[in-house]
Design a protein around this motif. Sequence first.
Motif, PDB file in Angstrom:
ATOM      1  N   GLY A 205      71.592  50.651  21.600  1.00 21.76           N
ATOM      2  CA  GLY A 205      71.935  50.819  20.366  1.00 21.76           C
ATOM      3  C   GLY A 205      71.029  50.723  19.218  1.00 21.76           C
ATOM      4  O   GLY A 205      69.784  50.236  19.291  1.00 21.76           O
ATOM      5  N   ASP A 206      71.067  51.112  17.967  1.00 24.14           N
ATOM      6  CA  ASP A 206      70.478  50.979  16.904  1.00 24.14           C
ATOM      7  C   ASP A 206      70.193  49.433  16.383  1.00 24.14           C
ATOM      8  O   ASP A 206      71.225  48.828  16.228  1.00 24.14           O
ATOM      9  CB  ASP A 206      70.947  51.779  15.751  1.00 24.14           C
TER      10      ASP A 206
ATOM     11  N   ASN B 199      69.263  48.221  13.869  1.00 23.61           N
ATOM     12  CA  ASN B 199      69.579  48.240  12.678  1.00 23.61           C
ATOM     13  C   ASN B 199      70.885  47.785  12.370  1.00 23.61           C
ATOM     14  O   ASN B 199      71.391  46.857  11.478  1.00 23.61           O
ATOM     15  CB  ASN B 199      69.030  49.106  11.839  1.00 23.61           C
ATOM     16  N   VAL B 200      71.860  48.116  13.314  1.00 26.69           N
ATOM     17  CA  VAL B 200      73.183  47.817  13.181  1.00 26.69           C
ATOM     18  C   VAL B 200      73.774  46.414  13.356  1.00 26.69           C
ATOM     19  O   VAL B 200      74.293  45.800  12.671  1.00 26.69           O
ATOM     20  CB  VAL B 200      74.130  48.656  14.322  1.00 26.69           C
ATOM     21  N   GLN B 201      72.774  45.524  14.230  1.00 31.14           N
ATOM     22  CA  GLN B 201      72.876  44.274  14.667  1.00 31.14           C
ATOM     23  C   GLN B 201      72.138  43.299  13.635  1.00 31.14           C
ATOM     24  O   GLN B 201      72.172  42.137  13.534  1.00 31.14           O
ATOM     25  CB  GLN B 201      72.688  44.078  15.968  1.00 31.14           C
TER      26      GLN B 201
ATOM     27  N   ARG C  92      70.635  41.514  10.241  1.00 28.37           N
ATOM     28  CA  ARG C  92      71.455  41.211   9.110  1.00 28.37           C
ATOM     29  C   ARG C  92      70.254  41.043   7.961  1.00 28.37           C
ATOM     30  O   ARG C  92      69.276  40.343   8.316  1.00 28.37           O
ATOM     31  CB  ARG C  92      72.058  39.890   9.211  1.00 28.37           C
TER      32      ARG C  92
ATOM     33  N   LYS D  77      65.926  45.062   7.465  1.00 34.10           N
ATOM     34  CA  LYS D  77      66.184  46.223   8.484  1.00 34.10           C
ATOM     35  C   LYS D  77      64.873  46.670   8.417  1.00 34.10           C
ATOM     36  O   LYS D  77      63.961  46.859   7.943  1.00 34.10           O
ATOM     37  CB  LYS D  77      67.010  47.374   7.825  1.00 34.10           C
TER      38      LYS D  77
ATOM     39  N   HIS E 100      66.213  56.112  15.039  1.00 36.52           N
ATOM     40  CA  HIS E 100      66.591  54.697  15.180  1.00 36.52           C
ATOM     41  C   HIS E 100      65.807  54.251  16.330  1.00 36.52           C
ATOM     42  O   HIS E 100      65.382  54.930  17.220  1.00 36.52           O
ATOM     43  CB  HIS E 100      68.076  54.530  15.117  1.00 36.52           C
TER      44      HIS E 100
END
Length: 483
Positions: free
Chosen positions: A124-125, A127-129, A131, A134, A142
């Motif tokens: 997965g990307d 940057n989604v996880q 905080r 980024k 990504h």
Amino acid sequence: MSTLIRVAYIMALLPLPAAAQQALPTPSKIAAVERGLTPAVVLSGMPAPRRTIEAEMRRLNVPGVSVAVLHGGVVDWSKGYGVTRAGGTPITPVTLFQAGSISKAITALAALRLVQQQRLTLDGDVNVQLRGWKLPTPPGEHVTLRELLLHTAGTTVHGFPGYASGVVVPSVDDVLAGRVPANTKPVVVDTKPGTIWRYSGGGYTVIQKLIGDVTGRPFAHVLRDEVLHPAGMMRSIFAQPLDAVSLTTAAWPHDGAGKPVPGGPHTYPELAAAGLWSTPTDLLRYAIAVRDSARGKKHTILEQPVATEMLTPGKGGWGLGLEVHPTPADRAFAHGGSNEGYENFLVAYTGSGDGVAVMTNGAQGGELGSEITRSVAAAYGWPSYHSIERASIPIPAATRAQLIGDYAIPELGSFSITGDGSGLAISLKEGVSEPLYASAPDTYFILSTDLLLRVGRREPKITGQFVMGSFEWPFVKDTDIKP
């Protein structure tokens, strides 16, 4: 210039067949290792020189070295040589060294544990996880954890110089953003993710932040609980700086001339990339944990399918956090480590369960570690890590004069070529030089590591590449040195 030669030492797998050898008592094998050091390359028609550990420590100005050998999946022996520093205590098997980039291999195992626990996603990307900060990526692109582990994410910042004693140390967010007091540039993605292999300490610093963000705990605590203690690495710790009491008996870093690094060990807030303190025996315990996981043993750190992914080579011959080299009879996994004044190497085989870990407290310890690895390979009959032969030809006087000068390697550093009698010498580290031999009119080599220098264009400036296996680093002649 040190980065390139360090890479050469950690990637110099030489898969030449070795004759089967009769089992020897451990004391005999220790003596064979201590007396059987050979260079990476020997000249054709010349006998391979046999050197001792102590003689090479003197020649390379390495005050101390610690060695541990794995045989059949268990630690066969461990031994220390030399001293922690002038007037210091002798090196023992429990003396702590900075592990440098071997920290990345330990970090990778922790990250995969979190993937197994479904706390991180491998594809997965990221940057989604993440905080707050980024990872800057090109529009429409990504980066995944898999790519960061493989060094294919396109992230910048090859490595980190650390922070000398008394210097303000930045936070991890400062390092990632390239913000004062950080001494490195921002970590960004400057190539399409997944397209090329490029070693990146910056990418592993992203993983450090990712692990901290998803767990809500200090990175060092997560690594202790997920890898160090489960693997039995009870003397290892991610601590920067090391506590004052432990530092009194730890190995002190030294430069290429054998002089102590002023102020002692540098501090590396980039824990995932360079922050581990460890011993060779503990590093072999890590190797045992990886091997056991790959073989599907019960109660191991990783489930077998995840471990198989970890040890499947992709671009550049790298798996998820480790360099992986299948041989006809076995599979080796390895990682090197280099911090200011420390040079280390770890390799093990998934089949035979053999391996070695070498840790040194000298800037020329990479060459020593490679020699010790080859000596262990010979004593234990490994299928790889053996000296190779190269033939040399004379260097014409006109070519010799043309090649003398200073050279630059973009983003990696510089080196120089000087006259050496009727031949040439090359300096890949400050204050250290060695003979440069020609194998063809435009191809040159050294003996300390399996590294070729190929000259391409000679006008208006000399350009070419350093070649090591499938990897190339371009160089260009900079400022001439008068012969």
